[in-house]
Design a protein around this motif. Sequence first.
Motif, PDB file in Angstrom:
ATOM      1  N   GLU A  74       0.802  -1.552  -0.533  1.00 26.58           N
ATOM      2  CA  GLU A  74      -0.275   0.472  -0.214  1.00 26.58           C
ATOM      3  C   GLU A  74       0.843   1.327   0.377  1.00 26.58           C
ATOM      4  O   GLU A  74       2.038   1.422   0.942  1.00 26.58           O
ATOM      5  CB  GLU A  74      -0.499  -0.215   1.820  1.00 26.58           C
ATOM      6  N   PHE A  75       0.271   2.590  -0.856  1.00 30.98           N
ATOM      7  CA  PHE A  75       1.667   3.274  -1.281  1.00 30.98           C
ATOM      8  C   PHE A  75       0.702   4.797  -0.850  1.00 30.98           C
ATOM      9  O   PHE A  75      -0.359   4.790  -1.024  1.00 30.98           O
ATOM     10  CB  PHE A  75       2.706   3.081  -2.433  1.00 30.98           C
ATOM     11  N   GLU A  76       1.244   5.457  -0.848  1.00 33.45           N
ATOM     12  CA  GLU A  76       0.922   7.013  -0.793  1.00 33.45           C
ATOM     13  C   GLU A  76       1.353   8.083  -1.469  1.00 33.45           C
ATOM     14  O   GLU A  76       2.876   7.832  -1.569  1.00 33.45           O
ATOM     15  CB  GLU A  76       1.254   7.552   0.870  1.00 33.45           C
ATOM     16  N   ARG A  77       1.558   8.832  -2.093  1.00 30.80           N
ATOM     17  CA  ARG A  77       2.107   9.546  -3.409  1.00 30.80           C
ATOM     18  C   ARG A  77       1.848  11.006  -2.045  1.00 30.80           C
ATOM     19  O   ARG A  77       1.197  11.745  -2.091  1.00 30.80           O
ATOM     20  CB  ARG A  77       1.310   9.646  -4.532  1.00 30.80           C
ATOM     21  N   VAL A  78       2.761  11.776  -2.456  1.00 33.80           N
ATOM     22  CA  VAL A  78       3.508  13.152  -1.438  1.00 33.80           C
ATOM     23  C   VAL A  78       4.206  13.840  -2.369  1.00 33.80           C
ATOM     24  O   VAL A  78       5.108  13.241  -2.183  1.00 33.80           O
ATOM     25  CB  VAL A  78       4.232  12.715   0.095  1.00 33.80           C
ATOM     26  N   THR A  79       3.336  15.019  -2.430  1.00 35.80           N
ATOM     27  CA  THR A  79       3.987  16.147  -3.985  1.00 35.80           C
ATOM     28  C   THR A  79       4.785  17.058  -2.528  1.00 35.80           C
ATOM     29  O   THR A  79       5.223  16.755  -1.179  1.00 35.80           O
ATOM     30  CB  THR A  79       3.652  17.189  -3.731  1.00 35.80           C
ATOM     31  N   PHE A  80       6.501  16.914  -3.362  1.00 32.63           N
ATOM     32  CA  PHE A  80       7.695  17.524  -2.600  1.00 32.63           C
ATOM     33  C   PHE A  80       6.827  19.052  -2.189  1.00 32.63           C
ATOM     34  O   PHE A  80       7.648  19.442  -0.627  1.00 32.63           O
ATOM     35  CB  PHE A  80       8.757  18.031  -3.463  1.00 32.63           C
ATOM     36  N   ASP A  81       5.994  19.655  -2.470  1.00 31.58           N
ATOM     37  CA  ASP A  81       6.292  20.608  -2.590  1.00 31.58           C
ATOM     38  C   ASP A  81       4.878  20.780   0.116  1.00 31.58           C
ATOM     39  O   ASP A  81       4.653  22.226   0.127  1.00 31.58           O
ATOM     40  CB  ASP A  81       4.814  21.912  -3.288  1.00 31.58           C
ATOM     41  N   SER A  82       4.175  19.684  -0.407  1.00 30.00           N
ATOM     42  CA  SER A  82       3.547  19.746   0.724  1.00 30.00           C
ATOM     43  C   SER A  82       4.380  19.207   2.480  1.00 30.00           C
ATOM     44  O   SER A  82       3.518  18.972   3.776  1.00 30.00           O
ATOM     45  CB  SER A  82       2.203  18.861   0.376  1.00 30.00           C
ATOM     46  N   ILE A  83       5.378  18.972   2.053  1.00 29.32           N
ATOM     47  CA  ILE A  83       5.862  17.812   2.884  1.00 29.32           C
ATOM     48  C   ILE A  83       6.691  19.740   3.899  1.00 29.32           C
ATOM     49  O   ILE A  83       7.060  20.396   3.464  1.00 29.32           O
ATOM     50  CB  ILE A  83       7.106  17.666   2.518  1.00 29.32           C
ATOM     51  N   ILE A  84       5.990  19.258   5.330  1.00 24.05           N
ATOM     52  CA  ILE A  84       6.650  20.829   6.225  1.00 24.05           C
ATOM     53  C   ILE A  84       7.363  19.843   7.404  1.00 24.05           C
ATOM     54  O   ILE A  84       7.941  20.669   8.340  1.00 24.05           O
ATOM     55  CB  ILE A  84       5.291  21.440   6.840  1.00 24.05           C
ATOM     56  N   GLY A  85       8.160  18.182   7.325  1.00 26.32           N
ATOM     57  CA  GLY A  85       9.009  17.993   8.311  1.00 26.32           C
ATOM     58  C   GLY A  85       8.948  17.112   7.924  1.00 26.32           C
ATOM     59  O   GLY A  85       8.070  15.690   7.032  1.00 26.32           O
ATOM     60  N   VAL A  86      10.240  15.751   8.475  1.00 26.22           N
ATOM     61  CA  VAL A  86      11.256  14.752   7.790  1.00 26.22           C
ATOM     62  C   VAL A  86      11.438  14.270   9.679  1.00 26.22           C
ATOM     63  O   VAL A  86      11.995  15.137   9.623  1.00 26.22           O
ATOM     64  CB  VAL A  86      11.785  14.913   7.004  1.00 26.22           C
ATOM     65  N   LYS A  87      11.223  13.184   9.840  1.00 24.67           N
ATOM     66  CA  LYS A  87      11.763  12.558  10.758  1.00 24.67           C
ATOM     67  C   LYS A  87      12.195  11.416  10.485  1.00 24.67           C
ATOM     68  O   LYS A  87      10.992  10.338  10.072  1.00 24.67           O
ATOM     69  CB  LYS A  87      10.887  12.719  11.957  1.00 24.67           C
ATOM     70  N   VAL A  88      13.556  10.637  10.694  1.00 18.40           N
ATOM     71  CA  VAL A  88      13.846   9.512  10.135  1.00 18.40           C
ATOM     72  C   VAL A  88      13.429   8.933  11.475  1.00 18.40           C
ATOM     73  O   VAL A  88      13.980   8.753  12.624  1.00 18.40           O
ATOM     74  CB  VAL A  88      15.164   9.772  10.197  1.00 18.40           C
ATOM     75  N   LEU A  89      13.212   7.812  11.361  1.00 18.13           N
ATOM     76  CA  LEU A  89      12.674   5.995  12.656  1.00 18.13           C
ATOM     77  C   LEU A  89      13.662   5.496  12.546  1.00 18.13           C
ATOM     78  O   LEU A  89      13.620   5.051  11.331  1.00 18.13           O
ATOM     79  CB  LEU A  89      11.483   5.697  12.695  1.00 18.13           C
ATOM     80  N   ASN A  90      14.308   4.694  13.777  1.00 19.31           N
ATOM     81  CA  ASN A  90      15.379   3.483  13.596  1.00 19.31           C
ATOM     82  C   ASN A  90      13.789   1.840  12.947  1.00 19.31           C
ATOM     83  O   ASN A  90      13.311   2.017  14.036  1.00 19.31           O
ATOM     84  CB  ASN A  90      15.860   3.487  14.227  1.00 19.31           C
TER      85      ASN A  90
END
Length: 112
Positions: free
Chosen positions: A96-112
């Motif tokens: 199951e995949f989601e598509r997200v545009t670059f312009d709509s991203i306001i935060g990125v957090k890398v999880l382990n």
Amino acid sequence: MAIRDRGIMKWQAAFQLPELAKTQWDFWRDNERQDKPIIDEHEAEEFDLRIIYAMEYDHSVKLTVWDDGFTFDITGRFHYVDPITHELRIEVKLGEFERVTFDSIIGVKVLN
């Protein structure tokens, strides 16, 4: 003597009008909207580095996405970065995949 109140029954007639209910819902929804945060070039570069790191080492990420005045989180693994359409494809569940545009991203957090 005790007063007998009809309770919630006296308010049910007011909500039988679908136009009124829709108008109130739209009003409450518009009240909760937020302006899109401004992402400067340094934050955008930091997001890019986190995305590259997560893709290289196959880590999960938590993206905070802004859509039409509201923010929500998407958690998953990066599947594909499409530079032509400026979209990220994230696998949120197996297959199951989601598509997200670059312009709509306001935060990125890398999880382990």
